[in-house]
Write an enzyme that holds these catalytic residues in place. Structure first.
Site, PDB file in Angstrom:
ATOM      1  N   VAL A   5      -0.069  -6.613   1.753  1.00  0.00           N
ATOM      2  CA  VAL A   5       1.025  -5.854   1.108  1.00  0.00           C
ATOM      3  C   VAL A   5       0.702  -5.633  -0.289  1.00  0.00           C
ATOM      4  CG1 VAL A   5       3.529  -6.384   0.763  1.00  0.00           C
ATOM      5  CG2 VAL A   5       2.470  -7.061   2.744  1.00  0.00           C
ATOM      6  N   ARG A  30      12.498   4.411   3.947  1.00  0.00           N
ATOM      7  CA  ARG A  30      13.185   5.052   2.789  1.00  0.00           C
ATOM      8  C   ARG A  30      13.226   6.517   2.911  1.00  0.00           C
ATOM      9  NH1 ARG A  30       9.341   1.687  -1.622  1.00  0.00           N
ATOM     10  NH2 ARG A  30      10.693  -0.012  -1.751  1.00  0.00           N
ATOM     11  N   ARG A  77       1.656   1.659  -9.157  1.00  0.00           N
ATOM     12  CA  ARG A  77       1.249   0.771  -8.296  1.00  0.00           C
ATOM     13  C   ARG A  77      -0.472   0.439  -8.558  1.00  0.00           C
ATOM     14  NH1 ARG A  77       4.541   3.524  -4.910  1.00  0.00           N
ATOM     15  NH2 ARG A  77       6.124   2.410  -3.622  1.00  0.00           N
ATOM     16  N   HIS A  82      -0.173   4.724  -0.394  1.00  0.00           N
ATOM     17  CA  HIS A  82       1.037   4.118  -0.528  1.00  0.00           C
ATOM     18  C   HIS A  82       1.218   4.385  -2.071  1.00  0.00           C
ATOM     19  CE1 HIS A  82       4.314   1.468  -0.535  1.00  0.00           C
ATOM     20  NE2 HIS A  82       3.831   0.547  -1.427  1.00  0.00           N
ATOM     21  N   GLY A  93       1.888 -16.023  -1.206  1.00  0.00           N
ATOM     22  CA  GLY A  93       2.910 -15.455  -2.089  1.00  0.00           C
ATOM     23  C   GLY A  93       4.286 -15.769  -1.606  1.00  0.00           C
ATOM     24  N   ALA A  94       4.809 -16.567  -2.534  1.00  0.00           N
ATOM     25  CA  ALA A  94       6.285 -16.973  -2.124  1.00  0.00           C
ATOM     26  C   ALA A  94       7.255 -16.331  -2.966  1.00  0.00           C
ATOM     27  CB  ALA A  94       6.437 -18.573  -2.132  1.00  0.00           C
TER      28      ALA A  94
HETATM   29  P1  NAI Z   1       6.192 -11.637  -7.108  1.00  0.00           P
HETATM   30  O1  NAI Z   1       5.890 -11.691  -8.109  1.00  0.00           O
HETATM   31  O2  NAI Z   1       7.925 -12.004  -6.731  1.00  0.00           O
HETATM   32  O3  NAI Z   1       5.572 -12.572  -6.019  1.00  0.00           O
HETATM   33  C1  NAI Z   1       4.098 -12.774  -6.028  1.00  0.00           C
HETATM   34  C2  NAI Z   1       3.725 -14.103  -5.772  1.00  0.00           C
HETATM   35  O4  NAI Z   1       2.154 -14.477  -5.821  1.00  0.00           O
HETATM   36  C3  NAI Z   1       4.050 -15.187  -7.024  1.00  0.00           C
HETATM   37  O5  NAI Z   1       4.888 -16.429  -6.333  1.00  0.00           O
HETATM   38  C4  NAI Z   1       2.839 -15.751  -7.398  1.00  0.00           C
HETATM   39  O6  NAI Z   1       2.931 -17.129  -7.840  1.00  0.00           O
HETATM   40  C5  NAI Z   1       1.946 -15.689  -6.250  1.00  0.00           C
HETATM   41  N1  NAI Z   1       0.644 -15.519  -6.406  1.00  0.00           N
HETATM   42  C6  NAI Z   1      -0.181 -15.159  -7.202  1.00  0.00           C
HETATM   43  N2  NAI Z   1      -1.387 -15.567  -7.465  1.00  0.00           N
HETATM   44  C7  NAI Z   1      -1.658 -16.281  -6.432  1.00  0.00           C
HETATM   45  C8  NAI Z   1      -2.668 -16.746  -5.693  1.00  0.00           C
HETATM   46  N3  NAI Z   1      -3.889 -16.495  -6.021  1.00  0.00           N
HETATM   47  N4  NAI Z   1      -2.531 -17.505  -4.542  1.00  0.00           N
HETATM   48  C9  NAI Z   1      -1.248 -17.782  -3.863  1.00  0.00           C
HETATM   49  N5  NAI Z   1      -0.077 -16.989  -4.456  1.00  0.00           N
HETATM   50  C10 NAI Z   1      -0.276 -16.383  -5.821  1.00  0.00           C
HETATM   51  O7  NAI Z   1       5.946 -10.236  -6.630  1.00  0.00           O
HETATM   52  P2  NAI Z   1       6.400  -9.632  -5.288  1.00  0.00           P
HETATM   53  O8  NAI Z   1       7.742  -8.717  -5.913  1.00  0.00           O
HETATM   54  O9  NAI Z   1       6.795 -10.571  -4.046  1.00  0.00           O
HETATM   55  O10 NAI Z   1       5.332  -8.518  -4.860  1.00  0.00           O
HETATM   56  C11 NAI Z   1       4.075  -9.090  -4.410  1.00  0.00           C
HETATM   57  C12 NAI Z   1       3.297  -7.659  -4.045  1.00  0.00           C
HETATM   58  O11 NAI Z   1       3.398  -6.776  -3.244  1.00  0.00           O
HETATM   59  C13 NAI Z   1       2.843  -6.913  -5.724  1.00  0.00           C
HETATM   60  O12 NAI Z   1       1.679  -6.580  -5.572  1.00  0.00           O
HETATM   61  C14 NAI Z   1       3.827  -5.823  -5.291  1.00  0.00           C
HETATM   62  O13 NAI Z   1       3.373  -4.728  -5.869  1.00  0.00           O
HETATM   63  C15 NAI Z   1       3.587  -5.593  -3.738  1.00  0.00           C
HETATM   64  N6  NAI Z   1       4.386  -4.910  -2.796  1.00  0.00           N
HETATM   65  C16 NAI Z   1       3.966  -4.148  -2.089  1.00  0.00           C
HETATM   66  C17 NAI Z   1       4.717  -3.437  -1.099  1.00  0.00           C
HETATM   67  C18 NAI Z   1       4.129  -2.625   0.015  1.00  0.00           C
HETATM   68  O14 NAI Z   1       4.812  -1.757   0.676  1.00  0.00           O
HETATM   69  N7  NAI Z   1       2.680  -2.735   0.312  1.00  0.00           N
HETATM   70  C19 NAI Z   1       6.237  -3.111  -1.437  1.00  0.00           C
HETATM   71  C20 NAI Z   1       6.842  -4.152  -2.388  1.00  0.00           C
HETATM   72  C21 NAI Z   1       5.773  -4.792  -2.965  1.00  0.00           C
END
Ligand code: NAI
Length: 308
Positions: A118, A151, A88, A175, A7-8
């Protein structure tokens, strides 16, 4: 040491950036399904090497898992983030398929990797990964509690008008906006319980602000946050690759600890080169244990959605 971040997007790229700047590995591979995204972001980040003075090599990969081969630690951030007004938990269907597929691909090329989950809903994604791949429990760690605790400490520092680094505080449980448990009783300012400085109403407000901390940012930014999530994930990676034995609240598989079984939930764990190495017992009081049990019920309901 080789680390892959899947995930980039916002969180994945920020995690990779933090890992590279701190030279936690010789190589960081950033993989994404979107053509060119990971190559572009990796190259952009690697062009900061001479500006920031780090030697970690950054490699991009459009869905080619061969480039990830032999990774020691893999961070999975692939999937949808939430939009304003979303929980979420609403991400479950789409992200479950993505996370499961990604984890299977990763293990084919890095069978000994420690996996950090994540993607949201993180507690359920961690459980799904562990159960579907049959990995040793210590090698699957969900990241959420380190962020929620950061936070919590930030909101406490606002209330106390003191630097965040003077504060110790931990958030356990799920979470989710309603499932996380900021442990105000155990929070301290330089070793002194925060209850000596703040009245009960203020502490309640700090806890409430912490619980919706992510939603507050989503409302302001329009999508979910990335600076603190990326920094929190890199901190977890650092404790593994440097075998630091930090105690961090992480989502791990419970087998009777904290009164719960067959569930992945946030508890304080020692993090070192083997992944999560032991669970620390914070000796919850009755109210805290009741909140933990309630949190477990909600996460278990979410886990059951996947099996129905
Ligand atoms: P984002 O939309 O900016 O990035 C997600 C990336 O995953 C996209 O670039 C997409 O092309 C890629 N992707 C989708 N399917 C894929 C696959 N099969 N293989 C490889 N790459 C794939 O989203 P963001 O903001 O980076 O968030 C990512 C995840 O992390 C979300 O589910 C978000 O809710 C979660 N998150 C979790 C946190 C935590 O504390 N656990 C904190 C913040 C976000």
């Amino acid at each position: 040491m080789k680390i892959t971040v899947v995930g980039a997007g916002a969180v994945g790229a920020t995690t990779a950036d933090n890992i590279a700047r701190r030279e936690l590995a010789e190589e960081v591979v950033l993989l994404d399904i979107k053509e060119g995204l990971s190559e572009g972001k990796s190259l952009d980040m690697f062009q900061t090497a001479t500006l920031l003075g780090f030697d970690t090599k950054l490699t991009g990969s459009t869905n080619n898992y061969e480039k990830t081969a032999g990774s020691d630690v893999v961070v999975i951030t692939s999937g949808l983030p939430r939009k304003p007004g979303m929980t979420r938990e609403e991400l479950i269907g789409t992200n479950a398929n993505i996370v499961k597929g990604v984890a299977q691909n990763i293990l084919q090329h890095s069978p000994d990797a420690i996996l950090i989950i994540v993607s949201n809903p993180m507690d359920t994604m961690t459980y799904l990964t562990l159960k579907s791949l049959g990995l040793p429990k210590n090698r699957v760690i969900g990241m959420g509690g380190i962020l929620d605790s950061a936070r919590f400490k930030t909101y406490l520092s606002f209330a106390l008008n003191c630097p965040p680094n003077d504060i110790h505080g931990t958030v356990i449980g799920g979470h989710g906006d309603t499932t996380m448990i900021p442990l105000t009783r155990l929070a301290t300012r330089n070793g002194v319980p925060v209850s000596q400085f703040l009245d009960a109403d203020t502490l309640k407000k700090v806890a409430a602000d912490t619980m919706v901390g992510g939603a507050t940012l989503t409302g302001l930014i329009g999508t979910s946050a990335w600076y603190a999530p990326g920094a929190a994930t890199a901190l977890l990676v650092e404790s593994i690759v440097r075998d630091q034995k930090h105690i961090f609240p992480c989502c791990v598989y419970l087998e009777g600890e904290y009164g719960q079984s067959d569930i992945c939930l946030g508890v304080p764990v020692v993090i070192g080169k083997n992944g999560w190495e032991s669970i620390v017992d914070y000796q919850l009081n009755e109210d805290e244990q009741a909140a933990f049990n309630k949190s477990a019920d909600a996460v278990r309901n979410m886990n059951n959605v996947l099996s129905t």
